[in-house]
Design an enzyme around this catalytic site. Structure first.
Site, PDB file in Angstrom:
ATOM      1  N   HIS A 277     -54.095 -31.880  51.944  1.00  0.00           N
ATOM      2  CA  HIS A 277     -53.306 -32.146  50.742  1.00  0.00           C
ATOM      3  C   HIS A 277     -53.961 -31.482  49.534  1.00  0.00           C
ATOM      4  O   HIS A 277     -53.304 -30.797  48.752  1.00  0.00           O
ATOM      5  CB  HIS A 277     -53.180 -33.653  50.530  1.00  0.00           C
ATOM      6  CG  HIS A 277     -52.691 -34.057  49.174  1.00  0.00           C
ATOM      7  ND1 HIS A 277     -51.384 -33.886  48.777  1.00  0.00           N
ATOM      8  CD2 HIS A 277     -53.338 -34.612  48.116  1.00  0.00           C
ATOM      9  CE1 HIS A 277     -51.252 -34.326  47.526  1.00  0.00           C
ATOM     10  NE2 HIS A 277     -52.415 -34.762  47.098  1.00  0.00           N
TER      11      HIS A 277
ATOM     12  N   ASP B 162     -44.541  -3.946  32.741  1.00  0.00           N
ATOM     13  CA  ASP B 162     -44.948  -4.597  33.977  1.00  0.00           C
ATOM     14  C   ASP B 162     -46.435  -4.911  33.865  1.00  0.00           C
ATOM     15  O   ASP B 162     -47.080  -4.532  32.888  1.00  0.00           O
ATOM     16  CB  ASP B 162     -44.695  -3.677  35.186  1.00  0.00           C
ATOM     17  CG  ASP B 162     -44.475  -4.474  36.471  1.00  0.00           C
ATOM     18  OD1 ASP B 162     -45.284  -5.370  36.759  1.00  0.00           O
ATOM     19  OD2 ASP B 162     -43.483  -4.209  37.169  1.00  0.00           O
TER      20      ASP B 162
ATOM     21  N   TRP C 180     -61.746 -31.477  50.806  1.00  0.00           N
ATOM     22  CA  TRP C 180     -61.507 -30.104  50.341  1.00  0.00           C
ATOM     23  C   TRP C 180     -62.763 -29.468  49.780  1.00  0.00           C
ATOM     24  O   TRP C 180     -62.871 -28.255  49.680  1.00  0.00           O
ATOM     25  CB  TRP C 180     -60.392 -30.073  49.306  1.00  0.00           C
ATOM     26  CG  TRP C 180     -60.820 -30.423  47.905  1.00  0.00           C
ATOM     27  CD1 TRP C 180     -61.010 -31.659  47.398  1.00  0.00           C
ATOM     28  CD2 TRP C 180     -61.125 -29.506  46.845  1.00  0.00           C
ATOM     29  NE1 TRP C 180     -61.422 -31.591  46.095  1.00  0.00           N
ATOM     30  CE2 TRP C 180     -61.493 -30.275  45.720  1.00  0.00           C
ATOM     31  CE3 TRP C 180     -61.121 -28.119  46.721  1.00  0.00           C
ATOM     32  CZ2 TRP C 180     -61.862 -29.709  44.500  1.00  0.00           C
ATOM     33  CZ3 TRP C 180     -61.493 -27.562  45.507  1.00  0.00           C
ATOM     34  CH2 TRP C 180     -61.851 -28.353  44.412  1.00  0.00           C
TER      35      TRP C 180
ATOM     36  N   SER D  43     -56.974 -12.967  46.559  1.00  0.00           N
ATOM     37  CA  SER D  43     -55.712 -13.056  45.816  1.00  0.00           C
ATOM     38  C   SER D  43     -55.956 -13.439  44.361  1.00  0.00           C
ATOM     39  O   SER D  43     -55.420 -12.813  43.439  1.00  0.00           O
ATOM     40  CB  SER D  43     -54.811 -14.084  46.493  1.00  0.00           C
ATOM     41  OG  SER D  43     -53.749 -14.436  45.664  1.00  0.00           O
ATOM     42  N   SER D  44     -56.791 -14.446  44.147  1.00  0.00           N
ATOM     43  CA  SER D  44     -57.031 -14.903  42.775  1.00  0.00           C
ATOM     44  C   SER D  44     -57.750 -13.847  41.946  1.00  0.00           C
ATOM     45  O   SER D  44     -57.425 -13.649  40.774  1.00  0.00           O
ATOM     46  CB  SER D  44     -57.897 -16.166  42.779  1.00  0.00           C
ATOM     47  OG  SER D  44     -57.192 -17.231  43.335  1.00  0.00           O
TER      48      SER D  44
ATOM     49  N   HIS E  59     -66.062 -26.681  38.946  1.00  0.00           N
ATOM     50  CA  HIS E  59     -65.678 -27.198  37.637  1.00  0.00           C
ATOM     51  C   HIS E  59     -64.883 -26.199  36.808  1.00  0.00           C
ATOM     52  O   HIS E  59     -63.839 -26.562  36.291  1.00  0.00           O
ATOM     53  CB  HIS E  59     -66.818 -27.822  36.840  1.00  0.00           C
ATOM     54  CG  HIS E  59     -66.211 -28.726  35.811  1.00  0.00           C
ATOM     55  ND1 HIS E  59     -65.754 -29.977  36.126  1.00  0.00           N
ATOM     56  CD2 HIS E  59     -65.832 -28.492  34.550  1.00  0.00           C
ATOM     57  CE1 HIS E  59     -65.136 -30.478  35.073  1.00  0.00           C
ATOM     58  NE2 HIS E  59     -65.177 -29.613  34.103  1.00  0.00           N
TER      59      HIS E  59
ATOM     60  N   GLU F 158     -62.991 -24.207  38.050  1.00  0.00           N
ATOM     61  CA  GLU F 158     -61.711 -24.253  38.756  1.00  0.00           C
ATOM     62  C   GLU F 158     -60.767 -25.309  38.164  1.00  0.00           C
ATOM     63  O   GLU F 158     -59.570 -25.070  38.032  1.00  0.00           O
ATOM     64  CB  GLU F 158     -61.959 -24.521  40.240  1.00  0.00           C
ATOM     65  CG  GLU F 158     -60.728 -24.915  41.051  1.00  0.00           C
ATOM     66  CD  GLU F 158     -59.750 -23.780  41.258  1.00  0.00           C
ATOM     67  OE1 GLU F 158     -60.129 -22.615  41.029  1.00  0.00           O
ATOM     68  OE2 GLU F 158     -58.603 -24.065  41.647  1.00  0.00           O
TER      69      GLU F 158
ATOM     70  N   TYR G  38     -60.597 -26.203  35.172  1.00  0.00           N
ATOM     71  CA  TYR G  38     -60.029 -25.683  33.919  1.00  0.00           C
ATOM     72  C   TYR G  38     -59.079 -24.522  34.180  1.00  0.00           C
ATOM     73  O   TYR G  38     -58.159 -24.288  33.398  1.00  0.00           O
ATOM     74  CB  TYR G  38     -61.141 -25.299  32.940  1.00  0.00           C
ATOM     75  CG  TYR G  38     -61.868 -26.532  32.482  1.00  0.00           C
ATOM     76  CD1 TYR G  38     -61.148 -27.598  31.970  1.00  0.00           C
ATOM     77  CD2 TYR G  38     -63.226 -26.667  32.605  1.00  0.00           C
ATOM     78  CE1 TYR G  38     -61.778 -28.763  31.616  1.00  0.00           C
ATOM     79  CE2 TYR G  38     -63.870 -27.837  32.244  1.00  0.00           C
ATOM     80  CZ  TYR G  38     -63.134 -28.877  31.751  1.00  0.00           C
ATOM     81  OH  TYR G  38     -63.760 -30.031  31.399  1.00  0.00           O
TER      82      TYR G  38
ATOM     83  N   SER H 250     -48.504 -25.568  24.265  1.00  0.00           N
ATOM     84  CA  SER H 250     -48.599 -25.005  22.913  1.00  0.00           C
ATOM     85  C   SER H 250     -47.443 -24.067  22.610  1.00  0.00           C
ATOM     86  O   SER H 250     -47.244 -23.677  21.462  1.00  0.00           O
ATOM     87  CB  SER H 250     -49.911 -24.230  22.753  1.00  0.00           C
ATOM     88  OG  SER H 250     -50.990 -25.048  23.075  1.00  0.00           O
TER      89      SER H 250
ATOM     90  N   HIS I  80     -71.807 -32.942  37.027  1.00  0.00           N
ATOM     91  CA  HIS I  80     -71.259 -34.289  36.812  1.00  0.00           C
ATOM     92  C   HIS I  80     -70.410 -34.736  38.002  1.00  0.00           C
ATOM     93  O   HIS I  80     -70.005 -35.887  38.062  1.00  0.00           O
ATOM     94  CB  HIS I  80     -70.472 -34.386  35.492  1.00  0.00           C
ATOM     95  CG  HIS I  80     -69.244 -33.563  35.415  1.00  0.00           C
ATOM     96  ND1 HIS I  80     -68.824 -32.957  34.261  1.00  0.00           N
ATOM     97  CD2 HIS I  80     -68.325 -33.225  36.339  1.00  0.00           C
ATOM     98  CE1 HIS I  80     -67.711 -32.302  34.488  1.00  0.00           C
ATOM     99  NE2 HIS I  80     -67.389 -32.445  35.740  1.00  0.00           N
ATOM    100  N   HIS I  81     -70.152 -33.813  38.931  1.00  0.00           N
ATOM    101  CA  HIS I  81     -69.479 -34.208  40.175  1.00  0.00           C
ATOM    102  C   HIS I  81     -70.470 -34.789  41.174  1.00  0.00           C
ATOM    103  O   HIS I  81     -70.070 -35.220  42.249  1.00  0.00           O
ATOM    104  CB  HIS I  81     -68.779 -33.003  40.806  1.00  0.00           C
ATOM    105  CG  HIS I  81     -67.691 -32.435  39.951  1.00  0.00           C
ATOM    106  ND1 HIS I  81     -66.373 -32.816  40.059  1.00  0.00           N
ATOM    107  CD2 HIS I  81     -67.718 -31.510  38.954  1.00  0.00           C
ATOM    108  CE1 HIS I  81     -65.638 -32.158  39.184  1.00  0.00           C
ATOM    109  NE2 HIS I  81     -66.434 -31.360  38.496  1.00  0.00           N
TER     110      HIS I  81
ATOM    111  N   THR J  52     -61.226 -30.456  23.373  1.00  0.00           N
ATOM    112  CA  THR J  52     -59.987 -31.021  23.907  1.00  0.00           C
ATOM    113  C   THR J  52     -59.315 -31.894  22.859  1.00  0.00           C
ATOM    114  O   THR J  52     -58.094 -31.887  22.700  1.00  0.00           O
ATOM    115  CB  THR J  52     -60.288 -31.821  25.189  1.00  0.00           C
ATOM    116  OG1 THR J  52     -61.097 -31.029  26.042  1.00  0.00           O
ATOM    117  CG2 THR J  52     -59.006 -32.178  25.908  1.00  0.00           C
TER     118      THR J  52
ATOM    119  N   LYS K 240     -57.382 -29.871  20.491  1.00  0.00           N
ATOM    120  CA  LYS K 240     -56.083 -29.473  21.021  1.00  0.00           C
ATOM    121  C   LYS K 240     -55.058 -30.585  20.893  1.00  0.00           C
ATOM    122  O   LYS K 240     -53.940 -30.373  20.410  1.00  0.00           O
ATOM    123  CB  LYS K 240     -56.220 -29.082  22.495  1.00  0.00           C
ATOM    124  CG  LYS K 240     -56.876 -27.741  22.658  1.00  0.00           C
ATOM    125  CD  LYS K 240     -56.937 -27.363  24.099  1.00  0.00           C
ATOM    126  CE  LYS K 240     -57.148 -25.881  24.232  1.00  0.00           C
ATOM    127  NZ  LYS K 240     -56.037 -25.099  23.722  1.00  0.00           N
TER     128      LYS K 240
ATOM    129  N   ARG L  42     -62.232 -44.056  48.083  1.00  0.00           N
ATOM    130  CA  ARG L  42     -61.257 -43.025  48.429  1.00  0.00           C
ATOM    131  C   ARG L  42     -61.522 -42.515  49.842  1.00  0.00           C
ATOM    132  O   ARG L  42     -62.590 -42.771  50.410  1.00  0.00           O
ATOM    133  CB  ARG L  42     -61.321 -41.876  47.419  1.00  0.00           C
ATOM    134  CG  ARG L  42     -62.642 -41.165  47.409  1.00  0.00           C
ATOM    135  CD  ARG L  42     -62.783 -40.199  46.246  1.00  0.00           C
ATOM    136  NE  ARG L  42     -61.977 -39.001  46.416  1.00  0.00           N
ATOM    137  CZ  ARG L  42     -62.306 -37.796  45.914  1.00  0.00           C
ATOM    138  NH1 ARG L  42     -63.425 -37.654  45.226  1.00  0.00           N
ATOM    139  NH2 ARG L  42     -61.522 -36.766  46.082  1.00  0.00           N
TER     140      ARG L  42
END
Lengths: 291, 548
Positions: free
Chosen positions: B79, B108, B144, B171-172, B255, B257, B259, B270, B304-305, B330, B333, B452
């Site tokens: 998932h 293009d 994951w 790809s990315s 991390h 990722e 963002y 925005s 922090h993870h 943040t 924003k 979890r």
């Protein structure tokens, strides 16, 4: 109105193309084959080779197509700048890829090995799990995985390899200056000299690997030292191989009369790549072989 | 969406698209590829959503009812991989494909063939990944995040997982380089960096994050591969390595990722809020700087993870304070979005509703993130449903709502047909209500101690989980209203007419609203000119001249 007229120099929009899709098919077959090979299935090798062949063929066709577009003069200033930016950021992504392995080496030497020997707050790890282990470099860990091994001294063949790559950086620059002054023969000769130095470097690397496996008992299984040593030098060696192939292509293109003194980004992109490979080697020489 | 070439009226088009399936296989057109990316992303949202329903069905009550625990673990792992790498990221890339060239005023993307490659790698990668569900040993089930040593116990699926991640990475990276180069090299004359639309800005910064961290992920999974098959010991303590080292390398990717999955959403919000508030975006420059600050900070907060893995105290403190710093840009924003709406002439069309919901619900996710940033309390929250609630608040009513809002906002420009507003509002209210029904109770379940990634739970968590499962099912099926509404725009179902003006939305600004709806197959073969005020001055003149 200056901006109203369609400006053919401004945008290059290629026609629809099957190359990228075929490239994907080739890569998918390749990794399918490698996966099956790694899991020791019966049908790994054939898809692996077939996929690889397809990828190489498509790379050849795709780059061939780009080269003919370039030689036909379909690329304007903007496309040139597009390729410059793209190559620069591609090399940056490669730097980050190597960064992961350099980071692993740094982490192992400054954190995980000292912790296994009880540094900092990790005294219990040492006393309970790995009593008596002391962190020294090189190390194959507290279980001495792979058995005793010797390392390759830095100021031996690796130093010669360093000098070879640094010299190749000089020869490619001499070739580039010759091309910019429209002296084609020296440009070609210096480029072949660069190729020769690349091949020589690879020869010494292969000899070093054979020596390590056969005489020094230094293998990928030699704990964290063998892991980082072969991962870093191995990926670097692959990049040198790729770079040497690219240099050969450029040398052949020079001989066919491609590139102009004031417009030759295909050449410069490969030169950038070669310098990148060179710089990574300097990092390797210092932190893998020397320190 | 066969319409795009059926009636395009761009006579410069000397190499039109192929017919039938070959058009999509061979296309180098940013609009075709944007469409493919979006169809792919929503297919993956569907597949990943089905997996989440398996999870929620199993968790509807305690005990084991529907699936084997091993399969449950496969579902949680897949998932996440499907939603992150197959849904959210391709969704944003699809939007960038469509909108970046139109918003910067070029014809293009810079590298159209590479763009095609970047897309087609994804179906290949996900075919590999999803096929593992049918392999002996099943799909990857170690989460994951692929932590060793657990992930090394994966069966035949293991190399498929690694290589699928490699293909997604290629790809990315290609997609990101393409977007960076397009933005830096192909902007319309006069569009200086600080006149770029915010969606372009946020994507520029996102693309830098991608180029910087996707190769690190590739390196990390390559080390997993060699640890399993080539006897290396990067993540094996007995050889001098460390399983925690993988976590450091992974989260150095991971991390930034997260963002990567939210900065483009900031750009979308925005864009939408000023349109429907009929005011200029409040604090444009500060938005840009805040985005850049968030991107910079994302590189120094990864651990922090991992507060509970046993890091030195100094590291715990550093990563706690660095993480809390992110609340500052943040906050800038969120303040700017609210200030943009302040005293605006607001209307509440569907994209605006989703954008406002984004501001509210993303902020809730941000606050729970601030709680998780506090090292001492994170020892209690770690690996509980509180974390699940937190990242689903930032990803679903955050990233996913923004993708939905963007599709509602731009689909009139893409197809030339307006979506059905009543269905849109119905979809919004069902989504907004039931996403909260799904995830809000998970905060309480987590704080009460529910772990979890476990298919069973103690009976005191029953009520929270019933709410959560009911919410998930209703939310999932409500999305079909959206799918129908959008496909109806694509194919002209229900007699929908192409009768839209160029600008579509009264308050919309930007170059994409100066071209016809639907946008022609090749936009801006003639370069537009951006004036000193940031408005496209000469475009209208050019178009009028053509019309006569």
């Amino acid at each position: 109105m200056a901006t109203a007229a369609p400006n053919k120099d401004r945008y290059f929009v290629p026609a629809p193309s099957a190359w990228p899709f075929m490239m994907t098919i080739g890569l998918a077959i390749l990794v399918l084959g490698v996966s099956n090979y790694l899991e020791s299935k019966s049908f790994g090798t054939i898809p692996m080779l077939a996929g690889l062949a397809l990828v190489i063929y498509i790379v050849f066709r795709w780059f061939g197509g780009v080269i003919s577009e370039s030689e036909r003069g379909e690329y304007g200033k903007q496309v040139d700048m597009t390729y410059r930016w793209s190559m620069g950021w591609f090399i940056f992504s490669e730097v980050m890829f190597f960064g992961a392995f350099f980071g692993a080496l740094f982490y192992a030497r400054t954190l995980s090995l000292p912790w296994l020997s009880g540094a900092g707050e990790k005294i219990e790890t040492n006393l309970q799990i790995w009593p008596g282990f002391e962190a020294v470099w090189p190390s194959n860990g507290p279980a001495a995985l792979g058995g005793d091994f010797q390392t390759i001294p830095a100021f031996d063949v690796p130093l010669i390899n360093t000098l070879i790559l640094l010299t190749s950086g000089v020869t490619i620059t001499l070739s580039h200056h010759a091309l910019k002054e429209d002296k084609r023969l020296p440009a070609i000769l210096w480029m072949w000299a660069t190729v020769a130095l690349g091949v020589l470097f690879l020869y010494f690397q292969v000899e070093e690997y054979i020596h390590a496996y056969r005489d020094l008992n230094l293998t990928m299984g030699s704990g964290i030292y063998g892991s980082t040593f072969f991962m870093l030098t191995g990926f670097h060696g692959m990049h040198v191989t790729l770079g040497t192939i690219m240099l050969i292509v450029i040398a052949l293109r020079l001989m066919k009369g491609h590139f102009k003194p004031d417009s030759h980004f295909g050449y410069e992109g490969v030169a950038w790549y070669w310098h990148f490979v060179d710089v990574v080697w300097l990092g390797l020489f210092v932190v893998v072989y020397w320190l | 969406m066969a319409h795009a070439h059926a009636d395009h009226h761009d006579d410069h088009d000397h190499h039109g698209p192929d017919k039938g399936i070959m058009r999509w296989i061979k296309t180098t057109n940013h609009k075709d590829l944007g469409t493919l990316y979006l169809f792919f992303a929503f297919t993956m949202f569907f597949i990943g959503g089905m997996m989440s329903l398996v999870i929620r069905a199993e968790l509807f009550q305690p005990g084991l009812q529907f699936v084997h625990p091993e399969f449950f673990n496969q579902m949680t792992t897949m998932h996440a991989l499907v939603m992150i790498f197959g849904g959210v990221m391709p969704g944003f890339v699809g939007l960038a494909n469509w909108m970046v060239p139109m918003q910067v005023g070029c014809s293009d993307l810079a590298l159209p063939r590479i763009n095609n490659w970047g897309f087609w790698l994804l179906p290949a990668a996900f075919t590999l990944l999803l096929s593992t569900l049918f392999l002996p040993g099943g799909a990857p089930a170690g989460g994951w995040t692929m932590y060793p040593p657990l992930v090394l116990q994966t069966g035949d699926a293991f190399p498929f997982l690694i290589f699928a991640v490699h293909l997604m990475g290629i790809s990315s990276i290609t997609g990101a380089i393409n977007i960076v180069v397009t933005i830096l090299n192909m902007r319309a004359p006069g569009m200086t960096l600080l006149k770029m639309p915010l969606f372009v800005w946020t994507w520029l910064i996102t693309a830098y994050l991608l180029i910087a961290v996707m190769p690190v992920l590739a390196g990390a999974v390559t080390m997993l591969l060699t640890d399993k098959y080539f006897a290396t010991s990067f993540f094996t303590a007995s050889g001098g390595g460390d399983p925690v080292m993988f976590q450091h390398i992974f989260w150095f990717f991971g991390h930034p990722e997260v963002y990567i999955m939210i900065l483009p959403a900031f750009g979308i919000v925005s864009t939408i809020i000023p349109t429907f508030a009929r005011k200029r975006l409040f604090g444009y420059d500060s938005m840009v700087y805040a985005t850049a600050s968030i991107a910079f900070l994302s590189f120094i907060v990864w651990a922090h993870h991992m507060f509970t893995v046993g890091m030195p105290l100094a590291a715990e403190l550093f990563f706690m304070f660095a993480t809390m710093l992110i609340a500052v840009p943040t906050g800038v924003k969120v303040f700017n979005w609210v200030a943009t709406m302040w005293r605006g002439s607001m209307t509440f069309e569907t994209p605006m509703l989703f954008a406002i919901a984004f501001v509210f619900l993303f902020t809730i996710g941000g606050f729970s993130g601030l709680m998780l940033a506090l090292t001492p309390v994170d020892f209690l929250y770690h690996d509980t449903y509180f974390v699940v609630a937190h990242f689903h608040y930032v990803l679903v009513p955050g990233a996913v709502f923004s993708i939905i809002a963007a599709v509602y906002y731009w689909i009139p420009k893409w197809t030339g047909r307006m979506y059905n507003e009543s269905l849109g509002k119905l979809h919004f209210w069902l989504s907004a209500i039931f996403i909260n029904v799904t995830f809000f109770p998970q905060h309480f379940a987590g704080l009460a101690g529910m772990q979890r990634r476990v298919p069973d739970y103690a009976v005191q968590f029953l009520d929270f989980n019933v709410w959560s499962s009911v919410g998930a099912f209703v939310f999932f099926f409500a999305q079909f209203i959206f799918i129908y509404n959008m496909l109806a725009c694509c194919y002209g179902w229900g007699g929908r007419k192409r009768d839209l003006t160029d600008r579509v939305w009264e308050g919309a600004t930007g170059l994409e609203w100066t071209v016809p709806s639907p946008a022609p197959y090749h936009t801006f073969e003639d370069q537009p000119q951006i004036g000193d005020d940031g408005e496209p001055v000469k475009v209208k003149a050019t178009k009028t001249a053509k019309a006569h």
